[in-house]
Every structure is written in C-alpha cells, then in structure tokens.
Design a protein around this motif. Structure first.
Motif, PDB file in Angstrom:
ATOM      1  N   ALA A 136       0.849  -1.192   0.000  1.00 15.68           N
ATOM      2  CA  ALA A 136       0.000   0.000   0.000  1.00 15.68           C
ATOM      3  C   ALA A 136       0.888   1.246   0.000  1.00 15.68           C
ATOM      4  CB  ALA A 136      -0.910  -0.001   1.218  1.00 15.68           C
ATOM      5  N   LEU A 137       0.671   2.114  -0.963  1.00 16.90           N
ATOM      6  CA  LEU A 137       1.439   3.355  -1.070  1.00 16.90           C
ATOM      7  C   LEU A 137       0.576   4.530  -0.627  1.00 16.90           C
ATOM      8  CD1 LEU A 137       3.093   2.768  -4.554  1.00 16.90           C
ATOM      9  CD2 LEU A 137       4.188   2.629  -2.316  1.00 16.90           C
ATOM     10  N   SER A 138       1.119   5.336   0.256  1.00 22.54           N
ATOM     11  CA  SER A 138       0.389   6.503   0.749  1.00 22.54           C
ATOM     12  C   SER A 138       0.807   7.774   0.020  1.00 22.54           C
ATOM     13  CB  SER A 138       0.659   6.679   2.245  1.00 22.54           C
ATOM     14  OG  SER A 138       2.029   7.007   2.446  1.00 22.54           O
ATOM     15  N   GLY A 139       1.891   7.693  -0.712  1.00 23.77           N
ATOM     16  CA  GLY A 139       2.444   8.880  -1.351  1.00 23.77           C
ATOM     17  C   GLY A 139       3.580   9.465  -0.533  1.00 23.77           C
ATOM     18  N   GLY A 140       3.833   8.876   0.626  1.00 23.34           N
ATOM     19  CA  GLY A 140       4.907   9.358   1.492  1.00 23.34           C
ATOM     20  C   GLY A 140       6.202   8.597   1.267  1.00 23.34           C
ATOM     21  N   VAL A 141       7.215   9.032   1.974  1.00 21.59           N
ATOM     22  CA  VAL A 141       8.544   8.449   1.825  1.00 21.59           C
ATOM     23  C   VAL A 141       8.593   7.026   2.369  1.00 21.59           C
ATOM     24  CG1 VAL A 141      10.967   8.660   2.506  1.00 21.59           C
ATOM     25  CG2 VAL A 141       9.682  10.693   1.858  1.00 21.59           C
ATOM     26  N   ASP A 142       7.993   6.778   3.523  1.00 23.69           N
ATOM     27  CA  ASP A 142       8.090   5.455   4.160  1.00 23.69           C
ATOM     28  C   ASP A 142       7.525   4.352   3.274  1.00 23.69           C
ATOM     29  OD1 ASP A 142       9.189   6.745   6.316  1.00 23.69           O
ATOM     30  OD2 ASP A 142       7.417   6.564   7.581  1.00 23.69           O
ATOM     31  N   SER A 143       6.326   4.547   2.748  1.00 27.80           N
ATOM     32  CA  SER A 143       5.731   3.495   1.922  1.00 27.80           C
ATOM     33  C   SER A 143       6.472   3.364   0.591  1.00 27.80           C
ATOM     34  CB  SER A 143       4.231   3.745   1.693  1.00 27.80           C
ATOM     35  OG  SER A 143       4.015   4.952   0.989  1.00 27.80           O
ATOM     36  N   SER A 144       7.017   4.445   0.084  1.00 23.53           N
ATOM     37  CA  SER A 144       7.808   4.387  -1.151  1.00 23.53           C
ATOM     38  C   SER A 144       9.088   3.590  -0.944  1.00 23.53           C
ATOM     39  CB  SER A 144       8.156   5.797  -1.638  1.00 23.53           C
ATOM     40  OG  SER A 144       6.995   6.527  -1.923  1.00 23.53           O
ATOM     41  N   VAL A 145       9.738   3.796   0.185  1.00 23.72           N
ATOM     42  CA  VAL A 145      10.950   3.040   0.497  1.00 23.72           C
ATOM     43  C   VAL A 145      10.609   1.561   0.691  1.00 23.72           C
ATOM     44  CG1 VAL A 145      12.776   2.693   2.213  1.00 23.72           C
ATOM     45  CG2 VAL A 145      12.211   5.004   1.426  1.00 23.72           C
ATOM     46  N   ALA A 146       9.504   1.286   1.371  1.00 18.83           N
ATOM     47  CA  ALA A 146       9.082  -0.103   1.566  1.00 18.83           C
ATOM     48  C   ALA A 146       8.829  -0.781   0.222  1.00 18.83           C
ATOM     49  CB  ALA A 146       7.827  -0.164   2.433  1.00 18.83           C
ATOM     50  N   ALA A 147       8.187  -0.090  -0.697  1.00 23.07           N
ATOM     51  CA  ALA A 147       7.935  -0.648  -2.019  1.00 23.07           C
ATOM     52  C   ALA A 147       9.237  -0.871  -2.784  1.00 23.07           C
ATOM     53  CB  ALA A 147       7.009   0.273  -2.814  1.00 23.07           C
ATOM     54  N   ALA A 148      10.142   0.079  -2.715  1.00 17.72           N
ATOM     55  CA  ALA A 148      11.431  -0.063  -3.402  1.00 17.72           C
ATOM     56  C   ALA A 148      12.221  -1.241  -2.852  1.00 17.72           C
ATOM     57  CB  ALA A 148      12.237   1.233  -3.280  1.00 17.72           C
ATOM     58  N   LEU A 149      12.203  -1.422  -1.531  1.00 19.39           N
ATOM     59  CA  LEU A 149      12.896  -2.557  -0.933  1.00 19.39           C
ATOM     60  C   LEU A 149      12.245  -3.876  -1.335  1.00 19.39           C
ATOM     61  CD1 LEU A 149      13.616  -1.138   2.624  1.00 19.39           C
ATOM     62  CD2 LEU A 149      15.326  -1.733   0.887  1.00 19.39           C
ATOM     63  N   ALA A 150      10.922  -3.891  -1.424  1.00 18.70           N
ATOM     64  CA  ALA A 150      10.223  -5.104  -1.848  1.00 18.70           C
ATOM     65  C   ALA A 150      10.582  -5.452  -3.289  1.00 18.70           C
ATOM     66  CB  ALA A 150       8.712  -4.927  -1.692  1.00 18.70           C
ATOM     67  N   VAL A 151      10.659  -4.456  -4.144  1.00 22.91           N
ATOM     68  CA  VAL A 151      11.053  -4.693  -5.537  1.00 22.91           C
ATOM     69  C   VAL A 151      12.481  -5.213  -5.596  1.00 22.91           C
ATOM     70  CG1 VAL A 151      11.582  -3.552  -7.738  1.00 22.91           C
ATOM     71  CG2 VAL A 151       9.418  -3.087  -6.571  1.00 22.91           C
ATOM     72  N   ARG A 152      13.348  -4.643  -4.794  1.00 20.78           N
ATOM     73  CA  ARG A 152      14.740  -5.114  -4.756  1.00 20.78           C
ATOM     74  C   ARG A 152      14.794  -6.564  -4.284  1.00 20.78           C
ATOM     75  NH1 ARG A 152      20.042  -2.223  -2.077  1.00 20.78           N
ATOM     76  NH2 ARG A 152      21.443  -3.948  -2.517  1.00 20.78           N
ATOM     77  N   ALA A 153      13.957  -6.917  -3.322  1.00 22.87           N
ATOM     78  CA  ALA A 153      13.978  -8.256  -2.753  1.00 22.87           C
ATOM     79  C   ALA A 153      13.327  -9.296  -3.653  1.00 22.87           C
ATOM     80  CB  ALA A 153      13.271  -8.253  -1.395  1.00 22.87           C
ATOM     81  N   LEU A 154      12.221  -8.933  -4.290  1.00 25.28           N
ATOM     82  CA  LEU A 154      11.401  -9.920  -4.986  1.00 25.28           C
ATOM     83  C   LEU A 154      11.355  -9.766  -6.498  1.00 25.28           C
ATOM     84  CD1 LEU A 154       8.393  -9.675  -2.523  1.00 25.28           C
ATOM     85  CD2 LEU A 154      10.243 -11.375  -2.497  1.00 25.28           C
ATOM     86  N   GLY A 155      11.747  -8.602  -6.979  1.00 25.09           N
ATOM     87  CA  GLY A 155      11.649  -8.309  -8.414  1.00 25.09           C
ATOM     88  C   GLY A 155      10.373  -7.562  -8.716  1.00 25.09           C
ATOM     89  N   PRO A 156      10.386  -6.729  -9.754  1.00 24.76           N
ATOM     90  CA  PRO A 156       9.229  -5.869 -10.045  1.00 24.76           C
ATOM     91  C   PRO A 156       7.950  -6.628 -10.385  1.00 24.76           C
ATOM     92  CG  PRO A 156      10.891  -5.694 -11.773  1.00 24.76           C
ATOM     93  CD  PRO A 156      11.494  -6.504 -10.668  1.00 24.76           C
ATOM     94  N   GLY A 157       8.070  -7.818 -10.942  1.00 28.01           N
ATOM     95  CA  GLY A 157       6.877  -8.592 -11.283  1.00 28.01           C
ATOM     96  C   GLY A 157       6.194  -9.240 -10.099  1.00 28.01           C
ATOM     97  N   HIS A 158       6.803  -9.149  -8.932  1.00 28.21           N
ATOM     98  CA  HIS A 158       6.267  -9.792  -7.730  1.00 28.21           C
ATOM     99  C   HIS A 158       5.791  -8.783  -6.682  1.00 28.21           C
ATOM    100  CE1 HIS A 158       7.534 -13.814  -8.960  1.00 28.21           C
ATOM    101  NE2 HIS A 158       8.560 -13.194  -9.503  1.00 28.21           N
ATOM    102  N   VAL A 159       5.797  -7.502  -7.033  1.00 26.27           N
ATOM    103  CA  VAL A 159       5.344  -6.456  -6.113  1.00 26.27           C
ATOM    104  C   VAL A 159       4.215  -5.697  -6.794  1.00 26.27           C
ATOM    105  CG1 VAL A 159       6.003  -4.396  -4.822  1.00 26.27           C
ATOM    106  CG2 VAL A 159       7.653  -6.258  -5.104  1.00 26.27           C
ATOM    107  N   HIS A 160       3.071  -5.670  -6.130  1.00 22.54           N
ATOM    108  CA  HIS A 160       1.889  -5.024  -6.696  1.00 22.54           C
ATOM    109  C   HIS A 160       1.499  -3.840  -5.803  1.00 22.54           C
ATOM    110  CE1 HIS A 160       1.672  -8.396  -9.407  1.00 22.54           C
ATOM    111  NE2 HIS A 160       1.901  -9.158  -8.349  1.00 22.54           N
ATOM    112  N   PRO A 161       1.776  -2.612  -6.260  1.00 22.99           N
ATOM    113  CA  PRO A 161       1.459  -1.439  -5.451  1.00 22.99           C
ATOM    114  C   PRO A 161      -0.009  -1.053  -5.548  1.00 22.99           C
ATOM    115  CG  PRO A 161       2.521  -0.764  -7.494  1.00 22.99           C
ATOM    116  CD  PRO A 161       2.490  -2.278  -7.484  1.00 22.99           C
ATOM    117  N   VAL A 162      -0.534  -0.556  -4.455  1.00 28.88           N
ATOM    118  CA  VAL A 162      -1.904  -0.060  -4.396  1.00 28.88           C
ATOM    119  C   VAL A 162      -1.845   1.340  -3.821  1.00 28.88           C
ATOM    120  CG1 VAL A 162      -4.204  -0.369  -3.410  1.00 28.88           C
ATOM    121  CG2 VAL A 162      -2.845  -2.373  -4.052  1.00 28.88           C
TER     122      VAL A 162
END
Length: 71
Positions: free
Chosen positions: A44-70
């Motif tokens: 879940a992305l709020s538009g803030g820095v924390d959720s953006s960093v969490a999403a970026a780390l998830a993409v780094r960990a799992l790959g872009p095809g395995h992270v679905h942002p909302v």
C-alpha cells in the motif's frame, strides 16, 4: 560539570552504510515472504517516503513482477 570532561566523553557519530543496510533489509523481506509461503506481495502506497521506500525494498527483494502497489 566541567566542559572538558563532557567533550572527552563524546564519541563521533556512527556512519550508516546505506548500500549494506538496504541489502540486509531486502534479504529480510525476501526471507519473510518466502517463509510465509508467498512469492508476491501487495504494498500500500500513501504517497509518502516510508511506503515508497518499503515498495522499493520489496522490488529489490522480490523483483518488479512480484510487487503489486496499491495507491
């Protein structure tokens, strides 16, 4: 309290190794998702820095095809 005693007890700040910290966090996410029996996550992305960093780390960990942002 004497000033010289105070200044001698101060330690220099510890420097953060951002690359190593990012790698460790991504590895933690990868293992946690794997141990939970999943291969994909929803972030879940709020538009803030924390959720953006969490999403970026998830993409780094799992790959872009395995992270679905909302938003």
């Amino acid at each position: 309290m004497r000033e010289e005693g105070l200044s001698s007890s101060l330690q220099p700040p510890r420097l953060l190794d951002a690359s190593a910290t990012s790698a460790r966090l991504a590895e933690f996410i990868r293992r946690a998702v794997e141990e939970a029996g999943f291969s994909r996550v929803v972030v879940a992305l709020s538009g803030g820095v924390d959720s953006s960093v969490a999403a970026a780390l998830a993409v780094r960990a799992l790959g872009p095809g395995h992270v679905h942002p909302v938003l």
